[in-house]
Design an enzyme around this catalytic site. Structure first.
Site: not given
Length: 497
Positions: A247, A323
């Site tokens: 991430e 996401d």
């Protein structure tokens, strides 16, 4: 168990691989022995699967996904589910035998005359961590597309099967998992991928992600990434690379940036591994058809806030970022996630199991000859031996001319000499929709000029996943070729040679 046969195969494999990818010979021998017998009989299975080896190493699988084979020697449940377009009905696709290979004929029968998508990829671990259509998220608010069920045909252990072909906008997810690592807990994962199908989009991942479908900050993911994006980390050469999506960064080494030890890898079948624990993680990779694993990185976590300790949330994603970034492309055949940080020795045994499984395409590089349209009894032909880039190819009576003589290259191109010019079979305008013209063009190495020649006789475009198709199933001279959704019909069957 045919131990002498396996021993001969192992010795050839070890002689043909570099030391960096040879792995530990004793462990590879163990992995090869426990997987012996894949070629014995029409549905003979490995006596152990990758997840049996992980369990023996003290790091059991907590998720196991494959559309091609069982990942446990005793597994006899469904691998995946398909839904057909004609009436919306679904069917589970299982195995030819316990611990064996996918029953692709069941899919072919169910989807005959229509198209199918893959709706569920079942978790073989028994924990219920099934992958289904990814919902919308922070990067893409709408649910993702589902993969066409016939766009990645493959042969495994001599048996026809199908992988999961993921173009941009397609993805799978499970936000409500059982047993997947959270926080700073250790875990491992591997995936077998098509090393020739990738792009520079974000992000073709398989692994641990946020349960919120949003970017929840540094260290909230730990997933395998494959592609050639260079926005964050990258390795040597021009890519593609196996990296870790943790991430807010694709990491090829300790920090986002360049790692000379992370090589470009483009094996047709690729084993990609990421594993992580408290302030320790690693990347490993290898050819899924032969040889061992190389360690591309092993060391501490990134020295940026949020990664030590990690904040993993325990969702599972395939083909997308945490996401729901869905701009990437790739093809997935099998993969697992484990509880605990697997040893290199265990992973070496798993790699031997993967190479023994027998992933292959039906036509080897260097094959040359007429490309016969099976349904029409004619040959793929460059009209009038044209040398003009953009000329749409056709079928025509076979006569042995150079404009009907095609070569399947090691880079998956189909080349032809038309006049005095060598040209490549090309999806016009990089099209990915039904009806895209198939033309000849100056060879440029791009993915719209790469073609997989599959065990079922189909030819699929690497970029589009669509099949080389004789328009309207016609048989007349001059009928043009195009791309179309793979249907298994005779006008999409080809034979080279």
């Amino acid at each position: 168990m045919k131990i002498p046969h396996v021993w001969r195969r192992l010795r050839r494999s070890l002689r043909s691989t570099t030391p960096a990818r040879a792995g530990a010979a004793v462990v590879i021998l163990l992995g090869a022995l426990v997987t012996a017998g894949t070629a014995a009989g029409p549905a003979q299975a490995a006596t152990q699967g990758p997840c049996d080896l992980y369990a023996a190493g003290g790091t059991p699988c907590v998720a196991a996904h494959s559309t091609t084979r069982a990942l446990y020697g005793s597994y006899n449940g469904p691998l995946y589910q398909v839904r057909r377009a004609s009436d919306g009905s679904t069917a589970d696709i299982g195995l030819l035998a316990a611990g064996g290979y996918a029953n692709a004929a069941a899919q072919d029968s169910f989807c005959s005359g229509t198209s199918c998508v893959i709706t569920v990829i079942y978790d073989q671990s028994g924990k219920g961590n099934n992958l289904t259509q990814a919902p919308g998220g922070g990067a893409a608010p709408n649910p993702d597309n589902l993969a066409n069920a016939t766009s990645a045909p493959v042969t495994v252990g001599g048996h026809a099967a199908y992988g999961v072909f993921i173009p941009q906008g397609t993805g799978y997810r499970d936000d409500h998992t059982n047993g997947i690592a959270t926080g700073d807990q250790p875990e491992g994962m591997y995936a077998v991928l098509d090393g020739s199908h990738y792009n520079g989009g974000c992000c073709f991942d398989y692994g641990n992600a946020e349960t919120t479908n949003h970017d929840d900050g540094n260290g909230t993911m730990e997933a395998i990434y494959f592609g050639n994006i260079k926005v964050w980390g990258y390795g040597s050469g021009n890519g593609p690379w196996v990296m870790a999506d943790q991430e807010n960064g694709l990491f090829s080494g300790v920090n986002a940036g360049y790692n000379a030890n992370d090589p470009s890898v483009n094996d047709r079948f690729l084993t990609a591994i990421v594993k992580g624990g408290p302030n320790q993680w690693a990347i490993r990779s290898g050819n899924a058809q032969s040889g061992g694993l190389a360690t591309d990185y092993s060391g501490p976590r990134p020295n940026v806030n949020g990664y030590n300790p990690m904040h993993k949330e325990g969702a599972i994603i395939l083909g997308i970022g945490g996401d729901n970034s869905n701009g990437a492309a790739g093809t997935f055949y099998e993969g697992v996630m484990t509880s605990g940080y697997p040893s290199d020795a265990t992973e070496n045994a798993v790699q031997a199991n993967i190479t023994a499984a027998g992933y292959t395409t039906s036509t080897s590089a260097g094959a040359t000859g007429e490309l016969h349209a099976v349904g029409a009894g004619k040959c793929l032909d460059v009209p009038n031996a044209s040398t003009t880039a953009g000329t749409q190819v056709q079928i025509y009576d076979c006569w042995g001319g150079t404009n009907q003589t095609w070569t399947h290259t090691s880079s998956d191109q189909l080349t032809v000499y038309s006049g005095s010019s060598q040209l490549c079979l090309d999806a016009s305008g990089k099209g990915t929709t039904n009806g895209t013209k198939v033309v000849v063009w100056t060879c440029n190495g791009q993915s719209n000029q790469q073609w997989h020649l599959n065990g079922d006789g189909s030819i699929t475009g690497v970029q589009s996943g669509l099949c080389l198709d004789v328009t309207g199933a016609a048989t007349a001279n001059g009928t043009l070729a195009q791309l179309w959704t793979c249907s298994g019909q005779s006008n999409q069957k080809w034979s080279l040679g």
